[in-house]
Write a protein that holds these residues in place. Structure first.
Motif, PDB file in Angstrom:
ATOM      1  N   ASP A 143       0.742  35.423  -0.878  1.00  0.00           N
ATOM      2  CA  ASP A 143       2.004  34.758  -1.205  1.00  0.00           C
ATOM      3  C   ASP A 143       2.494  33.954   0.001  1.00  0.00           C
ATOM      4  O   ASP A 143       2.792  34.512   1.059  1.00  0.00           O
ATOM      5  N   THR A 144       2.633  32.637  -0.166  1.00  0.00           N
ATOM      6  CA  THR A 144       3.041  31.782   0.943  1.00  0.00           C
ATOM      7  C   THR A 144       4.502  32.013   1.333  1.00  0.00           C
ATOM      8  O   THR A 144       4.867  31.836   2.502  1.00  0.00           O
ATOM      9  N   MET A 145       5.342  32.410   0.386  1.00  0.00           N
ATOM     10  CA  MET A 145       6.731  32.699   0.725  1.00  0.00           C
ATOM     11  C   MET A 145       6.836  33.938   1.605  1.00  0.00           C
ATOM     12  O   MET A 145       7.676  34.008   2.505  1.00  0.00           O
ATOM     13  N   GLN A 146       5.970  34.920   1.350  1.00  0.00           N
ATOM     14  CA  GLN A 146       5.937  36.092   2.223  1.00  0.00           C
ATOM     15  C   GLN A 146       5.506  35.687   3.628  1.00  0.00           C
ATOM     16  O   GLN A 146       6.013  36.215   4.624  1.00  0.00           O
ATOM     17  N   ALA A 147       4.559  34.754   3.705  1.00  0.00           N
ATOM     18  CA  ALA A 147       4.110  34.273   5.017  1.00  0.00           C
ATOM     19  C   ALA A 147       5.275  33.653   5.781  1.00  0.00           C
ATOM     20  O   ALA A 147       5.441  33.872   6.991  1.00  0.00           O
ATOM     21  N   ARG A 148       6.114  32.887   5.087  1.00  0.00           N
ATOM     22  CA  ARG A 148       7.286  32.294   5.739  1.00  0.00           C
ATOM     23  C   ARG A 148       8.277  33.367   6.188  1.00  0.00           C
ATOM     24  O   ARG A 148       8.924  33.234   7.231  1.00  0.00           O
ATOM     25  N   VAL A 204      -3.189  33.551   6.429  1.00  0.00           N
ATOM     26  CA  VAL A 204      -3.153  33.720   4.977  1.00  0.00           C
ATOM     27  C   VAL A 204      -2.642  32.449   4.307  1.00  0.00           C
ATOM     28  O   VAL A 204      -3.160  32.035   3.261  1.00  0.00           O
ATOM     29  N   TYR A 205      -1.649  31.829   4.898  1.00  0.00           N
ATOM     30  CA  TYR A 205      -1.109  30.576   4.354  1.00  0.00           C
ATOM     31  C   TYR A 205      -2.208  29.508   4.304  1.00  0.00           C
ATOM     32  O   TYR A 205      -2.378  28.811   3.302  1.00  0.00           O
ATOM     33  N   PHE A 206      -2.963  29.388   5.377  1.00  0.00           N
ATOM     34  CA  PHE A 206      -4.055  28.417   5.419  1.00  0.00           C
ATOM     35  C   PHE A 206      -5.146  28.773   4.418  1.00  0.00           C
ATOM     36  O   PHE A 206      -5.677  27.905   3.715  1.00  0.00           O
ATOM     37  N   GLN A 207      -5.465  30.063   4.343  1.00  0.00           N
ATOM     38  CA  GLN A 207      -6.482  30.516   3.390  1.00  0.00           C
ATOM     39  C   GLN A 207      -6.093  30.147   1.960  1.00  0.00           C
ATOM     40  O   GLN A 207      -6.938  29.716   1.156  1.00  0.00           O
TER      41      GLN A 207
END
Length: 228
Positions: A143-148, A204-207
């Motif tokens: 989840d990209t929002m979790q990454a943020r 993870v965001y890049f992945q």
């Protein structure tokens, strides 16, 4: 054959999330050891670190095997390469948690952390645990929002680190230079722990997206493509 390949990718994600979860548990225990001068807890963390490193080595072995035998491309390649880096970051987080716990021995049986900064270090410990938990969820879900959210939590750790220096250079500091130096080192362990959690989130965001998560003053910065 491809089913087996993707099953292995899924197992990597499970193990990486497990590694992040272990660092959360380790940092929780380490912060407790620091604030209570519990040397037994510090000794147990050394064993936990060995187990974490062993799991990281297993992840590396499987990832390198996939690279050599499957020649993944595009997102699959990103997933395998990111797995290698995430495992290294999580292993380093475990080592930093162990460093925090070992700091408890510096003034044993007295505590390293004086009463007037106890709450600050408790906040740093809680923030570090929260970041490790968020990193675990990020790895599990992609989840990209979790990454943020991990990056936002790192801002909180940076603010606590600045507050620590404000205390240490204050004219009211009465515990001496040696004690201040010890606390600077411990504060650095917490800060680096948070930095590695951010690196996991960015990988993870890049992945997931193929773009790099930009770290800026904007709380919701635009993603930008990686060069090449």
């Amino acid at each position: 054959m491809r089913n087996e390949f993707h099953e292995t990718l899924d197992s990597l994600a499970v193990d990486l999330a497990d590694m992040c979860g272990r660092t959360s548990v380790m940092m929780h225990a380490a912060s407790g050891a620091l604030l209570t001068a519990n040397l037994d807890q510090a000794d147990r963390l050394q064993l936990d670190l060995k187990r974490l490193t062993g799991l990281g080595n297993t992840v590396h072995d499987r990832a390198y095997s996939l690279l050599a035998l499957q020649a993944p491309v595009a997102k699959d390649l990103r997933t395998v390469v990111c797995a290698l880096h995430i495992a290294a970051d999580a292993d380093r987080m475990g080592a930093l948690a162990a460093h925090v716990a070992r700091a408890a021995s510096r003034r044993y049986p007295d505590r390293v952390v004086p009463d007037d900064v106890e709450e600050l270090f408790a906040d740093m410990g809680a923030t570090a645990v929260e970041l490790a938990d968020l990193a675990q969820v990020t790895v599990q879900t992609g989840d990209t929002m979790q990454a943020r959210r991990v990056c936002d939590g790192d801002d909180r750790m940076d603010d606590l680190h600045r507050q620590l220096f404000t205390h240490l250079i204050s004219p009211t500091w009465r515990h001496g230079v040696t004690a201040a130096a010890d606390l600077v080192l411990v504060g650095r362990f917490y800060e680096r722990f948070a930095d590695h959690a951010v690196e996991i989130a960015r990988r993870v965001y890049f992945q997931t997206t193929g773009t790099q998560l930009s770290l800026s003053a904007d709380p919701m910065p635009p993603a930008r493509p990686l060069p090449g």
